[in-house]
Scaffold this active site. Structure first.
Site: not given
Length: 173
Positions: A15-18, A90
């Protein structure tokens, strides 16, 4: 899972920087190149969850179902090796994030398909404080707008651990 996904160990909601177009997607690209991941679908959570930005505009999904918004993201099928590398990024062994089950919904040709997958949530040791710090307001997606001001790990202060940086962030006024 479908035939292509069957050879993989886990399904992971990002949902983010990946996600594609963000700084940590290079890990996903490397995993795809080595056969340790494949893109499955664009999707969103079936329940509402808080998605907030912490220190350095790092995105955090908080495990408070029913608060926040239905969060948009991408689903990847990942090998055991790939999952280990994602866990390392993570910081799951350091208490940065924790990988937990989440139900997502993906758009399919014949409608929407729901399934249980895994996602990286803010660790419960600081998640509630982070939600309060955000004014209990979050985002439905981590886009370029929310990422403005994001600081890559290599450019952050090296004299503090990430957990210390989070603690300072939530304690600041």
């Amino acid at each position: 899972m479908g035939a292509e996904e069957d050879r993989f160990h886990s399904l992971v909601f990002t949902y983010g920087t990946l996600k594609r177009g963000f700084s940590n997607h290079v890990l996903i690209q490397d995993l795809i190149a080595t056969g340790d991941a494949t893109f499955v679908a664009v999707c969103r959570t079936t329940a509402q969850f808080p998605l907030v930005c912490g220190p350095y505009r790092v995105p955090f999904l908080i495990n408070l179902p029913g608060s926040g918004h239905r969060v948009s993201g991408e689903l990847y099928a990942v090998s055991a090796r790939g999952l280990g590398l994602m866990d390392e990024l993570e910081g799951t062994s350091h208490g940065h994030y924790e990988r937990l089950p989440i139900e997502i919904e993906e758009a399919a040709g014949d409608g929407e398909r729901r399934r249980w997958v895994e996602a990286y949530f803010a660790h419960n040791s600081y998640a509630a404080e982070l939600w309060r710090k955000s004014g209990e307001r979050g985002y439905s997606t981590y886009s370029e707008k929310e990422a403005t001001g994001y600081v890559k790990r290599k450019d952050r202060p090296q004299n503090l651990s990430f957990l210390e940086q989070i603690r300072l962030f939530v304690a600041s006024s």
